[in-house]
Motif scaffolding. Structure first.
Motif, PDB file in Angstrom:
ATOM      1  N   ILE A 121     -95.698  -8.559  66.921  1.00 49.17           N
ATOM      2  CA  ILE A 121     -95.958  -7.139  66.658  1.00 49.17           C
ATOM      3  C   ILE A 121     -94.775  -6.350  67.200  1.00 49.17           C
ATOM      4  N   VAL A 122     -94.245  -5.452  66.386  1.00 49.91           N
ATOM      5  CA  VAL A 122     -93.211  -4.522  66.830  1.00 49.91           C
ATOM      6  C   VAL A 122     -93.918  -3.208  67.118  1.00 49.91           C
ATOM      7  N   ALA A 123     -94.030  -2.859  68.397  1.00 48.46           N
ATOM      8  CA  ALA A 123     -94.780  -1.680  68.808  1.00 48.46           C
ATOM      9  C   ALA A 123     -93.843  -0.528  69.124  1.00 48.46           C
ATOM     10  N   ASN A 124     -94.270   0.682  68.767  1.00 46.23           N
ATOM     11  CA  ASN A 124     -93.496   1.859  69.164  1.00 46.23           C
ATOM     12  C   ASN A 124     -94.409   3.053  69.391  1.00 46.23           C
ATOM     13  N   ASP A 125     -93.904   3.962  70.188  1.00 46.76           N
ATOM     14  CA  ASP A 125     -94.623   5.188  70.535  1.00 46.76           C
ATOM     15  C   ASP A 125     -94.202   6.271  69.542  1.00 46.76           C
ATOM     16  N   VAL A 126     -95.151   6.725  68.726  1.00 45.88           N
ATOM     17  CA  VAL A 126     -94.824   7.736  67.705  1.00 45.88           C
ATOM     18  C   VAL A 126     -95.444   9.083  68.049  1.00 45.88           C
ATOM     19  N   SER A 127     -95.657   9.333  69.324  1.00 44.95           N
ATOM     20  CA  SER A 127     -96.125  10.653  69.738  1.00 44.95           C
ATOM     21  C   SER A 127     -95.140  11.707  69.248  1.00 44.95           C
ATOM     22  N   PRO A 128     -95.622  12.891  68.886  1.00 41.42           N
ATOM     23  CA  PRO A 128     -94.727  13.918  68.318  1.00 41.42           C
ATOM     24  C   PRO A 128     -93.491  14.201  69.153  1.00 41.42           C
ATOM     25  N   GLU A 129     -93.617  14.156  70.478  1.00 44.19           N
ATOM     26  CA  GLU A 129     -92.469  14.496  71.326  1.00 44.19           C
ATOM     27  C   GLU A 129     -91.367  13.436  71.281  1.00 44.19           C
ATOM     28  N   THR A 130     -91.653  12.223  70.782  1.00 45.99           N
ATOM     29  CA  THR A 130     -90.618  11.184  70.726  1.00 45.99           C
ATOM     30  C   THR A 130     -89.647  11.391  69.571  1.00 45.99           C
ATOM     31  N   GLY A 131     -90.111  12.060  68.510  1.00 46.53           N
ATOM     32  CA  GLY A 131     -89.260  12.276  67.330  1.00 46.53           C
ATOM     33  C   GLY A 131     -88.980  11.007  66.547  1.00 46.53           C
ATOM     34  N   ILE A 132     -89.726   9.942  66.819  1.00 52.36           N
ATOM     35  CA  ILE A 132     -89.458   8.658  66.163  1.00 52.36           C
ATOM     36  C   ILE A 132     -89.991   8.628  64.731  1.00 52.36           C
ATOM     37  N   MET A 133     -91.227   9.110  64.533  1.00 49.61           N
ATOM     38  CA  MET A 133     -91.798   9.115  63.189  1.00 49.61           C
ATOM     39  C   MET A 133     -90.996  10.078  62.313  1.00 49.61           C
ATOM     40  N   GLY A 134     -90.262   9.526  61.348  1.00 55.09           N
ATOM     41  CA  GLY A 134     -89.419  10.335  60.472  1.00 55.09           C
ATOM     42  C   GLY A 134     -88.023  10.566  60.998  1.00 55.09           C
ATOM     43  N   GLY A 135     -87.720  10.070  62.214  1.00 48.77           N
ATOM     44  CA  GLY A 135     -86.400  10.268  62.802  1.00 48.77           C
ATOM     45  C   GLY A 135     -85.442   9.134  62.504  1.00 48.77           C
ATOM     46  N   THR A 136     -84.265   9.172  63.146  1.00 47.84           N
ATOM     47  CA  THR A 136     -83.221   8.170  62.900  1.00 47.84           C
ATOM     48  C   THR A 136     -83.171   7.096  63.978  1.00 47.84           C
ATOM     49  N   GLU A 137     -83.913   7.294  65.078  1.00 44.23           N
ATOM     50  CA  GLU A 137     -83.908   6.327  66.174  1.00 44.23           C
ATOM     51  C   GLU A 137     -85.298   5.735  66.369  1.00 44.23           C
ATOM     52  N   ASN A 138     -85.328   4.638  67.131  1.00 49.31           N
ATOM     53  CA  ASN A 138     -86.590   3.985  67.424  1.00 49.31           C
ATOM     54  C   ASN A 138     -86.492   3.345  68.805  1.00 49.31           C
ATOM     55  N   ALA A 139     -87.610   3.206  69.469  1.00 52.76           N
ATOM     56  CA  ALA A 139     -87.687   2.497  70.744  1.00 52.76           C
ATOM     57  C   ALA A 139     -88.881   1.570  70.635  1.00 52.76           C
ATOM     58  N   VAL A 140     -88.635   0.284  70.535  1.00 54.73           N
ATOM     59  CA  VAL A 140     -89.703  -0.654  70.213  1.00 54.73           C
ATOM     60  C   VAL A 140     -89.885  -1.682  71.322  1.00 54.73           C
ATOM     61  N   THR A 141     -91.048  -2.288  71.309  1.00 54.78           N
ATOM     62  CA  THR A 141     -91.355  -3.427  72.170  1.00 54.78           C
ATOM     63  C   THR A 141     -91.799  -4.570  71.273  1.00 54.78           C
ATOM     64  N   LEU A 142     -91.139  -5.709  71.398  1.00 55.35           N
ATOM     65  CA  LEU A 142     -91.479  -6.883  70.596  1.00 55.35           C
ATOM     66  C   LEU A 142     -92.512  -7.704  71.364  1.00 55.35           C
ATOM     67  N   ILE A 143     -93.692  -7.844  70.763  1.00 53.13           N
ATOM     68  CA  ILE A 143     -94.794  -8.551  71.415  1.00 53.13           C
ATOM     69  C   ILE A 143     -95.039  -9.873  70.690  1.00 53.13           C
ATOM     70  N   SER A 144     -95.004 -10.967  71.449  1.00 54.00           N
ATOM     71  CA  SER A 144     -95.177 -12.302  70.890  1.00 54.00           C
ATOM     72  C   SER A 144     -95.912 -13.164  71.899  1.00 54.00           C
ATOM     73  N   ASP A 145     -95.968 -14.462  71.619  1.00 52.54           N
ATOM     74  CA  ASP A 145     -96.581 -15.387  72.577  1.00 52.54           C
ATOM     75  C   ASP A 145     -95.876 -15.352  73.930  1.00 52.54           C
ATOM     76  N   SER A 146     -94.604 -14.973  73.886  1.00 54.53           N
ATOM     77  CA  SER A 146     -93.813 -14.959  75.123  1.00 54.53           C
ATOM     78  C   SER A 146     -94.036 -13.715  75.963  1.00 54.53           C
ATOM     79  N   GLY A 147     -94.816 -12.751  75.453  1.00 58.04           N
ATOM     80  CA  GLY A 147     -95.062 -11.527  76.196  1.00 58.04           C
ATOM     81  C   GLY A 147     -94.499 -10.311  75.490  1.00 58.04           C
ATOM     82  N   ALA A 148     -94.277  -9.243  76.242  1.00 59.93           N
ATOM     83  CA  ALA A 148     -93.788  -7.972  75.703  1.00 59.93           C
ATOM     84  C   ALA A 148     -92.347  -7.756  76.142  1.00 59.93           C
ATOM     85  N   GLU A 149     -91.458  -7.607  75.166  1.00 61.50           N
ATOM     86  CA  GLU A 149     -90.033  -7.417  75.441  1.00 61.50           C
ATOM     87  C   GLU A 149     -89.612  -6.023  74.973  1.00 61.50           C
ATOM     88  N   ALA A 150     -89.333  -5.141  75.893  1.00 64.71           N
ATOM     89  CA  ALA A 150     -88.955  -3.769  75.562  1.00 64.71           C
ATOM     90  C   ALA A 150     -87.479  -3.702  75.189  1.00 64.71           C
TER      91      ALA A 150
END
Length: 396
Positions: free
Chosen positions: A346-375
């Motif tokens: 799962i590629v998780a991200n915070d899309v709260s309005p103050e982040t500007g991620i939804m519809g923006g040019t940048e992203n801050a994601v956490t990759l979640i797998s069997d190995s855990g959460a990698e920010a």
């Protein structure tokens, strides 16, 4: 990338054949050698002289040319190229390819080869949507034939819809992708992108703020790694990636059908922001204001595309990647989603309005797998796509 590469270009009979002239010019600009083959029908739209002049090569037209066939020319032609490109690929020629027919030079070349084949379909929208054509496309995809387009737009016959041949530069990009030797060469990857629009009535719909920019970047990154990419997108604002097999949809149900039609694939990346619900019975006419008060909308649950593919008993992709756009408890909610859906990552991200991620040019994601959460640090969406493509290549 195309310097000294040999491309056998088969031009079939359709009005889009005129684009093949510009395609030849673009390929020659990039240093490729182009050997052209014309079907009899193609000669009704472009002349052998114009094709030969641009290619700087002889045009092959006849299966029973005594000079060429004295040396088994159709065998030599079909196997001396680095890539065979069919542009335009008409419904007739695609049907011949799917059913192993060989009654002219073009179809014989395509049957007598083990060289990779890339097609650029072009036909009337009704021909494209006909069940027979769709069956042929599925057969060819399963046989490993590559596709670029078709695009949606106005047609020479006056109709509108999917069936327009991709533009020459789009085809060039697909050729470059097909010729690129990368870690995902020979792999088929499905990417979904954009929002879905769920109709309320003919003029209103339920949607979300996804621009589709991250999905487009992921598709382009997969092509850059050498993958054959099927790109299924809702009505996104972002531009469409080059070098992919493009499938445009509107609703979640249509996206589900398109995803099922794209299988089998080696990896499936579900970055689309699919609506969880739809109006159970959309109105056939515009809903009017009345003195009786507000209308009542009854909702129904949309198909769960990620869970459906993740939990397939047979034919499941080796790697299934979902996305979780959250506004609170991002890691906990995304981890729960991964377990619930049954996907690998799962590629998780915070899309709260103050982040500007939804519809923006940048992203801050956490990759979640069997190995855990990698920010991952915040970065441009293209950089996120590049890193994800590298991880997919390693996993495959």
């Amino acid at each position: 990338m195309l310097t000294d590469k040999r491309i056998l270009l088969i031009i079939a009979g359709g009005i889009a054949a005129y684009k093949s002239l510009d395609l030849i010019r673009r390929l020659r600009e990039r240093g490729a050698w182009v050997t052209p083959v014309l079907t009899r029908a193609a000669e009704e739209f472009v002349t052998p002289l114009s094709v030969s002049s641009l290619a700087g090569e002889k045009v092959y037209r006849d299966l029973f040319d005594l000079t060429d066939e004295a040396e088994m020319g159709h065998i030599q032609l079909s196997r001396s190229a680095d890539l065979i490109v069919v542009a335009p690929a008409t419904a007739d020629l695609l049907a011949k390819m799917a059913n192993g027919m060989a009654n002219d030079l073009a179809s014989t070349l395509l049957l007598a080869t083990d060289t990779p084949v890339l097609t650029a379909p072009a036909m009337n929208v009704r021909m494209w949507e006909h069940p027979a054509t769709q069956r042929n496309l599925e057969t060819l995809q399963n046989d490993g034939v590559g596709f670029v387009g078709p695009n949606e737009g106005d047609m020479a016959c006056g109709e509108y819809g999917p069936g327009r041949m991709s533009e020459p530069l789009e085809i060039v990009a697909a050729i470059e992708g097909a010729m690129k030797v990368g870690p995902l060469s020979g792999r088929r990857v499905l990417v979904t992108s954009g929002p879905t629009h769920e109709p309320i009535d003919p003029v209103r719909y339920i949607a979300n703020r996804s621009s589709g920019a991250q999905g487009t970047a992921i598709a382009e990154a997969m092509v850059a790694q050498g993958a054959e990419v099927v790109f299924v997108t809702g009505p996104a604002e972002a531009g469409r990636p080059h070098g992919v097999h493009l499938v445009e949809v509107e609703t979640a149900q249509e996206m589900m059908q398109a995803v099922q039609g794209a299988l089998p694939v080696d990896a499936a990346i579900f970055s689309a922001a699919v609506a969880d619900w739809r109006v159970a019975s959309a109105s056939d006419s515009k809903i009017k204001k009345t003195k009786q008060g507000l209308p009542t909308l009854e909702f129904a649950e949309n198909p769960d595309i990620l869970a459906t593919v993740s939990q397939m008993a047979m034919g499941r992709p080796k790697l299934v990647v979902g996305f979780a756009a959250e506004t609170d408890d991002v890691i906990d909610n995304a981890t729960s989603k991964r377990e619930r859906k049954g996907c690998d990552w799962i590629v998780a991200n915070d899309v709260s309005p103050e982040t500007g991620i939804m519809g923006g040019t940048e992203n801050a994601v956490t990759l979640i797998s069997d190995s855990g959460a990698e920010a991952w640090p915040r970065m441009g969406k293209r950089d996120v796509a590049r890193l994800l493509a590298e991880r997919v290549a390693k996993a495959l």
